[in-house]
Design an enzyme around this catalytic site. Structure first.
Site, PDB file in Angstrom:
ATOM      1  N   GLU A 102       4.239 -13.441  -8.977  1.00 49.85           N
ATOM      2  CA  GLU A 102       4.609 -13.840  -7.609  1.00 49.85           C
ATOM      3  C   GLU A 102       3.681 -13.254  -6.543  1.00 49.85           C
ATOM      4  O   GLU A 102       3.148 -12.166  -6.703  1.00 49.85           O
ATOM      5  CB  GLU A 102       6.050 -13.379  -7.316  1.00 49.85           C
ATOM      6  CG  GLU A 102       7.069 -14.126  -8.162  1.00 49.85           C
ATOM      7  CD  GLU A 102       8.521 -13.777  -7.811  1.00 49.85           C
ATOM      8  OE1 GLU A 102       9.328 -14.705  -7.822  1.00 49.85           O
ATOM      9  OE2 GLU A 102       8.839 -12.609  -7.531  1.00 49.85           O
ATOM     10  N   CYS A 115       0.940 -10.552   0.240  1.00 47.54           N
ATOM     11  CA  CYS A 115       1.250  -9.470  -0.690  1.00 47.54           C
ATOM     12  C   CYS A 115       0.967  -9.988  -2.095  1.00 47.54           C
ATOM     13  O   CYS A 115       1.595 -10.944  -2.546  1.00 47.54           O
ATOM     14  CB  CYS A 115       2.724  -9.097  -0.515  1.00 47.54           C
ATOM     15  SG  CYS A 115       3.266  -7.840  -1.663  1.00 47.54           S
ATOM     16  N   CYS A 122       5.554  -4.471 -14.985  1.00 46.03           N
ATOM     17  CA  CYS A 122       5.051  -3.159 -14.556  1.00 46.03           C
ATOM     18  C   CYS A 122       5.461  -2.139 -15.594  1.00 46.03           C
ATOM     19  O   CYS A 122       6.515  -2.265 -16.217  1.00 46.03           O
ATOM     20  CB  CYS A 122       5.639  -2.790 -13.194  1.00 46.03           C
ATOM     21  SG  CYS A 122       4.871  -1.319 -12.450  1.00 46.03           S
ATOM     22  N   CYS A 126      10.092   2.340 -11.856  1.00 43.49           N
ATOM     23  CA  CYS A 126      10.724   3.025 -10.723  1.00 43.49           C
ATOM     24  C   CYS A 126      12.162   2.504 -10.631  1.00 43.49           C
ATOM     25  O   CYS A 126      12.405   1.307 -10.729  1.00 43.49           O
ATOM     26  CB  CYS A 126       9.948   2.741  -9.439  1.00 43.49           C
ATOM     27  SG  CYS A 126       8.262   3.377  -9.509  1.00 43.49           S
ATOM     28  N   CYS A 129      13.332  -0.313  -8.131  1.00 48.14           N
ATOM     29  CA  CYS A 129      12.455  -1.481  -8.004  1.00 48.14           C
ATOM     30  C   CYS A 129      12.799  -2.544  -9.038  1.00 48.14           C
ATOM     31  O   CYS A 129      12.916  -2.254 -10.229  1.00 48.14           O
ATOM     32  CB  CYS A 129      10.997  -1.043  -8.166  1.00 48.14           C
ATOM     33  SG  CYS A 129       9.825  -2.414  -8.087  1.00 48.14           S
ATOM     34  N   CYS A 351      10.108  -6.169  -0.248  1.00 47.67           N
ATOM     35  CA  CYS A 351       9.538  -5.105  -1.081  1.00 47.67           C
ATOM     36  C   CYS A 351      10.441  -4.802  -2.257  1.00 47.67           C
ATOM     37  O   CYS A 351      11.630  -4.542  -2.084  1.00 47.67           O
ATOM     38  CB  CYS A 351       9.431  -3.799  -0.305  1.00 47.67           C
ATOM     39  SG  CYS A 351       8.278  -3.819   1.018  1.00 47.67           S
TER      40      CYS A 351
HETATM   41  N1  SAH Z   1       3.090  -0.050  -7.826  1.00 53.31           N
HETATM   42  C1  SAH Z   1       2.626   0.021  -6.455  1.00 53.31           C
HETATM   43  C2  SAH Z   1       2.658  -1.319  -5.799  1.00 53.31           C
HETATM   44  C3  SAH Z   1       4.037  -1.858  -5.500  1.00 53.31           C
HETATM   45  S1  SAH Z   1       4.223  -1.807  -3.791  1.00 53.31           S
HETATM   46  C4  SAH Z   1       3.436   1.057  -5.725  1.00 53.31           C
HETATM   47  O1  SAH Z   1       4.394   1.556  -6.293  1.00 53.31           O
HETATM   48  O2  SAH Z   1       3.090   1.445  -4.620  1.00 53.31           O
HETATM   49  C5  SAH Z   1       5.856  -2.141  -3.521  1.00 53.31           C
HETATM   50  C6  SAH Z   1       6.465  -1.140  -2.578  1.00 53.31           C
HETATM   51  O3  SAH Z   1       7.851  -1.475  -2.457  1.00 53.31           O
HETATM   52  C7  SAH Z   1       6.411   0.267  -3.137  1.00 53.31           C
HETATM   53  O4  SAH Z   1       6.320   1.201  -2.101  1.00 53.31           O
HETATM   54  C8  SAH Z   1       7.738   0.351  -3.801  1.00 53.31           C
HETATM   55  O5  SAH Z   1       8.097   1.671  -4.056  1.00 53.31           O
HETATM   56  C9  SAH Z   1       8.622  -0.338  -2.796  1.00 53.31           C
HETATM   57  N2  SAH Z   1       9.892  -0.784  -3.358  1.00 53.31           N
HETATM   58  C10 SAH Z   1      10.181  -1.037  -4.639  1.00 53.31           C
HETATM   59  N3  SAH Z   1      11.472  -1.433  -4.767  1.00 53.31           N
HETATM   60  C11 SAH Z   1      11.990  -1.436  -3.542  1.00 53.31           C
HETATM   61  C12 SAH Z   1      13.275  -1.794  -3.026  1.00 53.31           C
HETATM   62  N4  SAH Z   1      14.228  -2.235  -3.820  1.00 53.31           N
HETATM   63  N5  SAH Z   1      13.463  -1.697  -1.703  1.00 53.31           N
HETATM   64  C13 SAH Z   1      12.458  -1.291  -0.884  1.00 53.31           C
HETATM   65  N6  SAH Z   1      11.243  -0.964  -1.310  1.00 53.31           N
HETATM   66  C14 SAH Z   1      10.988  -1.031  -2.631  1.00 53.31           C
END
Ligand code: SAH
Length: 370
Positions: A102, A115, A122, A126, A129, A351
């Site tokens: 996506e 984006c 992945c 996390c 996420c 995000c």
């Molecule tokens: N792997 C990289 C790129 C992903 S960026 C990274 O971790 O930075 C996506 C961003 O959205 C990251 O800062 C991630 O931590 C954040 N993110 C992930 N899940 C989220 C959620 N449910 N709500 C808000 N932000 C989230």
């Protein structure tokens, strides 16, 4: 029968200039013509954005025929396009091997961000996420990374590359995957995107976000010199270990040292620290105070991201009041701490909400295919 890699025409999108020179040599283009042909191809591919060899009128019939036979221009197909009530668009792209990934377009008045994803799935898991609940399938190739931008510009009708205002004016590597775990392909893709004879994005208009792959950060700053965003999300190792399991390998102190040393940061180009606001997990004022203490001396700003929910998520978003108290404390300490307005939540485009249906092939099938 499933198509194998060798049946598929090799795409041109994603190749560097030297790789295109080799490809023309393989097609029998005389050496003295090759540089000129690469210049012509480059303009069609990256400035005009054409999708077929037939449109490349100055290449000559024979070369066009040869290209058609063995190669494709190379674009992912749009499998699904969704539009949020706030204007955000999400595209689900189908790649040549059937996998899906996506990208999200976040438009503003006279500009917009795209984006983009770096991996299918992945490996970092996390806990807050949604992509983290999808197994890592594979790295995207340089062509598949650039292809997301080209396909988005096809959909927006933004060819040739405009001189002035662009609907996509900034690129954020913040989609699915961890870009620094696919560094070589991401670097090749971003170098294509920054090529001034092609898509022509400046390094200042590109931000790469990492969960903290410390050993790759220096290379990113030296070789790409793009803006850096760091998914910090917690100020104590016990909590960050839980939220971002990569922290067990590269704890907060190591991560912040790499930020201090990041070659492309300065007061004019600050590192963005991303901080997702999770109710009763990382949102106390003591956390805010510790955050300010930790990043003191680093040219940085903090993006506070209200947690975006997804089905089955084990967290809740902090209250509005708490997010504002947290932001005020950081502001009072002299750091900018904007609260990000969630965009595209209604289409699961905000995000951390991205996820595709692609699965890792079961072991036996993978072994049979190789
Ligand atoms: N792997 C990289 C790129 C992903 S960026 C990274 O971790 O930075 C996506 C961003 O959205 C990251 O800062 C991630 O931590 C954040 N993110 C992930 N899940 C989220 C959620 N449910 N709500 C808000 N932000 C989230």
């Amino acid at each position: 029968m499933a198509q194998t890699d060798s049946d598929r025409p090799t795409p041109l999108i994603g190749l560097s200039r030297p790789q295109l020179l080799d490809l023309l040599a393989d097609l029998g283009v005389p050496e003295r013509q090759r540089n000129m042909r690469v210049r012509q191809l480059w303009r069609w591919l990256y400035n005009r954005g054409v999708r077929s060899f037939d449109e490349m009128t100055d290449l000559g019939k024979d070369l066009r025929a040869a290209l058609r036979q063995r190669h494709a221009v190379g674009r992912p197909d749009i499998a699904t396009a969704l539009k949020s009530t706030d204007g955000t668009a999400k595209w689900l792209f189908r790649l040549a091997d059937g996998n899906e990934v996506e990208s999200v377009h976040i438009p503003d008045q006279d500009r917009g961000a795209l984006c983009m994803s770096s991996q299918i799935g992945c490996s970092l898991n996390c806990r807050f996420c949604h992509t983290g609940t999808q197994a890592m399938v594979r790295n995207l190739t340089p062509g598949e990374i650039v292809g997301q931008l080209l396909a988005a510009r096809d959909a927006l009708g933004e060819w040739p590359t405009p001189e002035g205002n662009r609907q996509i004016s900034t690129i954020v590597m913040m989609g699915m995957g961890e870009p620094l775990l696919n560094f070589d392909n991401v670097a090749q893709a971003l170098n294509l995107i920054m090529d001034m004879d092609g898509i022509a994005f400046s390094r200042r208009s590109i931000t790469l976000s990492t969960a903290g792959v410390v050993p790759a950060m220096d290379r990113c700053g030296r070789e790409l010199r793009v803006n850096l965003a760091v998914s910090l999300h917690a100020v104590r190792d016990e909590i960050r270990d839980e939220l971002v399991p990569l922290n067990r390998r590269y704890p907060i102190a190591d991560l912040l040292r790499a930020c201090r040393d990041y070659p492309a940061a300065s007061n004019a180009r600050r590192i963005t620290f991303e901080y997702v606001m999770l109710k009763d997990v990382n949102d106390s004022l003591a956390d805010a105070r510790e955050l300010v203490r930790l990043i003191r001396g680093i040219p940085g700003k903090i993006n506070l991201i209200p947690f975006n929910p997804w089905p089955g998520a084990p967290y809740e978003c902090s209250s509005n009041n708490q997010i504002h108290r947290f932001a005020k404390l950081i502001n009072d300490a002299g750091y900018s701490a904007p609260i990000r307005t969630p965009r595209g939540r209604d289409i699961m485009a905000a995000c951390g909400q991205l996820k595709s249906a692609s699965q890792r092939p079961p072991r036996r099938a993978a072994a049979a295919a190789s």
